[in-house]
Motif scaffolding. Sequence first.
Motif, mmCIF file in Angstrom:
data_model
loop_
_atom_site.group_PDB
_atom_site.id
_atom_site.type_symbol
_atom_site.label_atom_id
_atom_site.label_comp_id
_atom_site.label_asym_id
_atom_site.label_seq_id
_atom_site.Cartn_x
_atom_site.Cartn_y
_atom_site.Cartn_z
ATOM 1 N N HIS A 59 -10.818 -30.174 -5.281
ATOM 2 C CA HIS A 59 -10.626 -28.730 -5.425
ATOM 3 C C HIS A 59 -11.890 -28.162 -6.054
ATOM 4 O O HIS A 59 -12.266 -28.560 -7.165
ATOM 5 C CB HIS A 59 -9.405 -28.419 -6.290
ATOM 6 C CG HIS A 59 -9.179 -26.965 -6.493
ATOM 7 N ND1 HIS A 59 -8.721 -26.132 -5.500
ATOM 8 C CD2 HIS A 59 -9.362 -26.186 -7.584
ATOM 9 C CE1 HIS A 59 -8.612 -24.908 -5.970
ATOM 10 N NE2 HIS A 59 -9.005 -24.921 -7.233
ATOM 11 N N GLU A 60 -12.554 -27.250 -5.325
ATOM 12 C CA GLU A 60 -13.768 -26.586 -5.830
ATOM 13 C C GLU A 60 -14.766 -27.578 -6.428
ATOM 14 O O GLU A 60 -15.180 -27.446 -7.574
ATOM 15 C CB GLU A 60 -13.391 -25.504 -6.838
ATOM 16 C CG GLU A 60 -12.586 -24.378 -6.220
ATOM 17 C CD GLU A 60 -12.180 -23.314 -7.215
ATOM 18 O OE1 GLU A 60 -12.478 -23.445 -8.425
ATOM 19 O OE2 GLU A 60 -11.541 -22.348 -6.767
ATOM 20 N N ASP A 61 -15.134 -28.576 -5.681
ATOM 21 C CA ASP A 61 -16.137 -29.577 -6.063
ATOM 22 C C ASP A 61 -15.724 -30.403 -7.289
ATOM 23 O O ASP A 61 -16.562 -30.894 -8.042
ATOM 24 C CB ASP A 61 -17.505 -28.930 -6.291
ATOM 25 C CG ASP A 61 -18.635 -29.938 -6.132
ATOM 26 O OD1 ASP A 61 -18.506 -30.865 -5.299
ATOM 27 O OD2 ASP A 61 -19.644 -29.825 -6.855
ATOM 28 N N LYS A 62 -14.421 -30.511 -7.497
ATOM 29 C CA LYS A 62 -13.899 -31.380 -8.556
ATOM 30 C C LYS A 62 -12.949 -32.393 -7.934
ATOM 31 O O LYS A 62 -12.321 -32.123 -6.913
ATOM 32 C CB LYS A 62 -13.195 -30.568 -9.644
ATOM 33 C CG LYS A 62 -14.155 -29.721 -10.457
ATOM 34 C CD LYS A 62 -13.459 -29.078 -11.617
ATOM 35 C CE LYS A 62 -14.482 -28.318 -12.468
ATOM 36 N NZ LYS A 62 -13.841 -27.746 -13.654
ATOM 37 N N LEU A 63 -12.841 -33.541 -8.577
ATOM 38 C CA LEU A 63 -12.000 -34.644 -8.118
ATOM 39 C C LEU A 63 -10.699 -34.669 -8.907
ATOM 40 O O LEU A 63 -10.716 -34.550 -10.141
ATOM 41 C CB LEU A 63 -12.750 -35.976 -8.308
ATOM 42 C CG LEU A 63 -11.999 -37.262 -7.983
ATOM 43 C CD1 LEU A 63 -11.671 -37.349 -6.494
ATOM 44 C CD2 LEU A 63 -12.840 -38.472 -8.410
ATOM 45 N N LEU A 64 -9.590 -34.841 -8.206
ATOM 46 C CA LEU A 64 -8.291 -34.992 -8.867
ATOM 47 C C LEU A 64 -8.132 -36.436 -9.313
ATOM 48 O O LEU A 64 -8.242 -37.361 -8.508
ATOM 49 C CB LEU A 64 -7.156 -34.642 -7.897
ATOM 50 C CG LEU A 64 -5.734 -34.905 -8.421
ATOM 51 C CD1 LEU A 64 -5.394 -33.985 -9.583
ATOM 52 C CD2 LEU A 64 -4.726 -34.753 -7.291
ATOM 53 N N LEU A 65 -7.903 -36.627 -10.595
ATOM 54 C CA LEU A 65 -7.572 -37.947 -11.137
ATOM 55 C C LEU A 65 -6.306 -37.828 -11.967
ATOM 56 O O LEU A 65 -6.051 -36.799 -12.593
ATOM 57 C CB LEU A 65 -8.705 -38.496 -12.008
ATOM 58 C CG LEU A 65 -9.976 -38.925 -11.297
ATOM 59 C CD1 LEU A 65 -11.055 -39.288 -12.313
ATOM 60 C CD2 LEU A 65 -9.710 -40.097 -10.365
ATOM 61 N N LEU A 66 -5.533 -38.892 -11.970
ATOM 62 C CA LEU A 66 -4.330 -38.965 -12.794
ATOM 63 C C LEU A 66 -4.574 -39.905 -13.955
ATOM 64 O O LEU A 66 -5.185 -40.954 -13.786
ATOM 65 C CB LEU A 66 -3.151 -39.503 -11.971
ATOM 66 C CG LEU A 66 -2.831 -38.838 -10.646
ATOM 67 C CD1 LEU A 66 -1.617 -39.512 -10.016
ATOM 68 C CD2 LEU A 66 -2.616 -37.355 -10.797
ATOM 69 N N ARG A 67 -4.096 -39.522 -15.122
ATOM 70 C CA ARG A 67 -3.968 -40.471 -16.235
ATOM 71 C C ARG A 67 -2.516 -40.884 -16.172
ATOM 72 O O ARG A 67 -1.626 -40.056 -16.336
ATOM 73 C CB ARG A 67 -4.312 -39.834 -17.573
ATOM 74 C CG ARG A 67 -5.806 -39.653 -17.715
ATOM 75 C CD ARG A 67 -6.349 -39.472 -19.113
ATOM 76 N NE ARG A 67 -5.695 -40.112 -20.217
ATOM 77 C CZ ARG A 67 -5.912 -41.374 -20.650
ATOM 78 N NH1 ARG A 67 -6.745 -42.149 -20.023
ATOM 79 N NH2 ARG A 67 -5.284 -41.847 -21.693
ATOM 80 N N GLU A 68 -2.308 -42.173 -15.922
ATOM 81 C CA GLU A 68 -0.971 -42.630 -15.576
ATOM 82 C C GLU A 68 -0.644 -43.931 -16.304
ATOM 83 O O GLU A 68 -1.437 -44.870 -16.281
ATOM 84 C CB GLU A 68 -0.944 -42.848 -14.060
ATOM 85 C CG GLU A 68 0.345 -43.318 -13.498
ATOM 86 C CD GLU A 68 0.291 -43.427 -11.975
ATOM 87 O OE1 GLU A 68 1.385 -43.452 -11.395
ATOM 88 O OE2 GLU A 68 -0.794 -43.513 -11.384
ATOM 89 N N PHE A 69 0.525 -43.961 -16.946
ATOM 90 C CA PHE A 69 0.963 -45.209 -17.573
ATOM 91 C C PHE A 69 1.443 -46.146 -16.480
ATOM 92 O O PHE A 69 2.263 -45.771 -15.638
ATOM 93 C CB PHE A 69 2.090 -44.984 -18.580
ATOM 94 C CG PHE A 69 2.511 -46.263 -19.247
ATOM 95 C CD1 PHE A 69 1.770 -46.764 -20.298
ATOM 96 C CD2 PHE A 69 3.606 -46.983 -18.790
ATOM 97 C CE1 PHE A 69 2.128 -47.967 -20.904
ATOM 98 C CE2 PHE A 69 3.967 -48.182 -19.385
ATOM 99 C CZ PHE A 69 3.223 -48.672 -20.453
ATOM 100 N N ARG A 70 0.922 -47.383 -16.485
ATOM 101 C CA ARG A 70 1.311 -48.396 -15.500
ATOM 102 C C ARG A 70 1.931 -49.587 -16.227
ATOM 103 O O ARG A 70 1.286 -50.214 -17.069
ATOM 104 C CB ARG A 70 0.105 -48.853 -14.669
ATOM 105 C CG ARG A 70 -0.581 -47.741 -13.873
ATOM 106 C CD ARG A 70 0.340 -46.982 -12.968
ATOM 107 N NE ARG A 70 0.942 -47.859 -11.988
ATOM 108 C CZ ARG A 70 1.686 -47.480 -10.984
ATOM 109 N NH1 ARG A 70 1.955 -46.211 -10.798
ATOM 110 N NH2 ARG A 70 2.192 -48.348 -10.139
#
Length: 184
Positions: A59-70
């Motif tokens: 989105h608008e030259d940004k990357l979607l990342l999740l901080r996710e408990f695994r």
Amino acid sequence: MKFIKLEKVKDGKYLKNYEITYLNKAGKEKKYEMVSRKELADITDIGKRASGVSIVAFHEDKLLLLREFRMSVNKTIFNLCAGMIEEGESIEECISRELYEETGLSISNIRAILPPSYSAVGISDMKTYIAIVDVEGDFSDHTSDNEMIQARFYSREEVAALLQTEEFSSRSQIVSYFFITMKE
């Protein structure tokens, strides 16, 4: 290598454990353990079907990342939005559903859906699609009570810093590396 037989040794809710009996290159009979998300009738079923998707979203030259408990590593890591294809669901429907459930976002453009690839070849025949998409909307949490996910867009500079200090899933790490080193 010559496969002799495949035997299910445990039938879990999400994973099925199998033991493969095979002849190694020296002609000795050996056993190999593996897991699958799919019910395997015999050796020819191994690796035939994709079971999920990983989503590379921008989105608008940004990357979607999740901080996710695994659970499997007992920690919070950086990850891509991902999930399992439900019975009767198309890959496009799965991408939209998983993106919405984990982030509240929607797809504005599908750039590409890569052919399925193996995600854990040392222990599993699990194959997933990789979808590259542009997204829009506002973040909201629609996850189950069994998930802890924080979604956010990151700039190239932020991702470069995270790669030096944080832990990632392997796919999100390689996506992040190419995000910071390549221009659109």
